[in-house]
Enzyme design. Structure first.
Site, short mmCIF file in Angstrom:
data_model
loop_
_atom_site.label_atom_id
_atom_site.label_comp_id
_atom_site.label_asym_id
_atom_site.label_seq_id
_atom_site.Cartn_x
_atom_site.Cartn_y
_atom_site.Cartn_z
N ASP A 15 36.92 12.05 56.37
CA ASP A 15 37.28 13.12 57.21
C ASP A 15 38.78 12.99 57.67
O ASP A 15 39.28 12.01 57.68
CB ASP A 15 36.08 13.30 58.25
CG ASP A 15 36.38 14.25 59.28
OD1 ASP A 15 36.81 15.33 58.81
OD2 ASP A 15 36.58 14.10 60.63
N ASP A 17 40.54 14.99 60.96
CA ASP A 17 40.76 14.79 62.43
C ASP A 17 39.64 14.11 62.82
O ASP A 17 38.49 14.32 62.80
CB ASP A 17 40.74 16.39 62.84
CG ASP A 17 41.76 17.14 61.91
OD1 ASP A 17 42.82 16.80 62.06
OD2 ASP A 17 41.27 18.35 61.84
N ASP A 23 42.19 13.98 66.75
CA ASP A 23 41.71 15.32 66.73
C ASP A 23 42.44 16.06 67.78
O ASP A 23 41.99 16.07 69.05
CB ASP A 23 40.12 15.38 66.84
CG ASP A 23 39.67 16.80 66.51
OD1 ASP A 23 40.41 17.81 66.57
OD2 ASP A 23 38.46 17.00 66.35
N THR A 56 38.24 17.97 54.52
CA THR A 56 38.15 18.37 55.68
C THR A 56 37.92 19.77 55.99
O THR A 56 38.07 20.69 55.20
CB THR A 56 39.76 18.40 56.44
OG1 THR A 56 39.79 18.78 57.54
CG2 THR A 56 40.67 19.01 55.61
N ASN A 57 37.01 20.28 57.10
CA ASN A 57 36.77 21.46 56.94
C ASN A 57 37.74 21.96 58.19
O ASN A 57 38.05 21.37 59.33
CB ASN A 57 35.32 21.53 58.02
CG ASN A 57 34.18 21.46 57.00
OD1 ASN A 57 34.27 21.33 55.91
ND2 ASN A 57 33.08 21.15 57.87
N SER A 59 38.12 25.50 59.89
CA SER A 59 37.56 26.66 60.14
C SER A 59 38.39 27.51 60.97
O SER A 59 38.43 28.76 61.08
CB SER A 59 36.23 26.74 61.08
OG SER A 59 36.44 25.79 62.20
N CYS A 95 38.11 22.91 53.18
CA CYS A 95 37.20 24.21 53.41
C CYS A 95 37.96 24.87 54.34
O CYS A 95 37.94 24.61 55.71
CB CYS A 95 35.69 23.84 53.57
SG CYS A 95 34.77 25.35 54.14
N ASP A 132 33.47 11.65 61.89
CA ASP A 132 33.19 11.45 63.11
C ASP A 132 32.18 12.69 63.66
O ASP A 132 32.04 13.01 64.85
CB ASP A 132 34.45 11.37 63.97
CG ASP A 132 35.06 12.71 63.96
OD1 ASP A 132 35.09 13.44 62.93
OD2 ASP A 132 35.71 13.34 65.08
#
Length: 202
Positions: A15, A17, A23, A56-57, A59, A95, A132
């Site tokens: 992952d 962030d 993050d 990584t997502n 959004s 994503c 995380d």
């Protein structure tokens, strides 16, 4: 690519962030990237035995907070920074959707691990996911990989949502220690990647 020509490799899917960088919300510029103190040393150790990927997502793209171009710039900076320290990331998967979109690529769907398995010949059963968020744990389970949940980033906030048997580490350094203690990779990944590149050039 005919992956049958090569020995299948174990990988670590990271992952972004909260796992390898702090993050700090929707990162729109490389200047906002802050690596955790142990990221470089940990990934260097892992890269000797595992293929490495970022998954990584983001959004914020779907929500209009950042653009895909900005995400790509941030990821390119992260990859180049790691490369300057001798760490090769095979790919960065993003994503850009929000969960309500119902896309196939958002974690915990195993879409990107399956894509990596096909494109790079990854042995998912010998691979790990470090993240995380509980979705990173589900991401690993759904792909048949093993999860290491880190308490950095939002890790502490979501710890109560984890399955009881989840392996938990304080951060990327501790996650690396756990992985290297659990497995004895049968090959040197740097050498394997070198042989693959040579084979592909023919």
């Amino acid at each position: 690519m005919n992956t049958e020509r090569y020995m299948r490799m174990p990988a670590v899917f990271l992952d972004r962030d909260g796992t390898i960088v702090e993050d700090n919300g929707d990162l729109s510029d490389p200047s906002q990237v802050v690596f955790f103190e142990d990221t470089v040393s940990s990934l260097r150790r892992l890269s000797a035995h595992f293929a490495l990927f970022i998954v990584t997502n983001q959004s914020g793209v779907a929500k209009g907070k950042i653009t895909m171009q900005q995400v790509d710039l941030v990821n390119a900076y992260i990859v180049s920074h790691l490369q300057r320290h001798g760490i090769r990331m095979l790919a960065s998967y993003v994503c850009p959707h929000q969960r309500a979109d119902g896309c196939v690529c958002i974690k915990p769907n195993p879409y990107f691990i399956k894509e990596a398995a096909l494109e790079f010949g990854i042995d998912t059963g010998q691979s790990f996911v470090i993240g995380d968020h509980p979705h990173d744990v589900e991401f690993a389970i759904n792909a048949g990989a093993r999860a290491i949940y880190v308490l950095s980033g939002h890790g502490m906030k979501h710890r109560h949502e984890l399955p009881k048997d989840t392996v938990i580490a304080a951060g990327i350094r501790e996650a690396t220690e756990i992985i290297l203690e659990q497995v004895k990779p049968a090959q040197n990944i740097q050498r394997s990647l070198g042989l693959r590149q040579e084979g592909e050039s023919k």
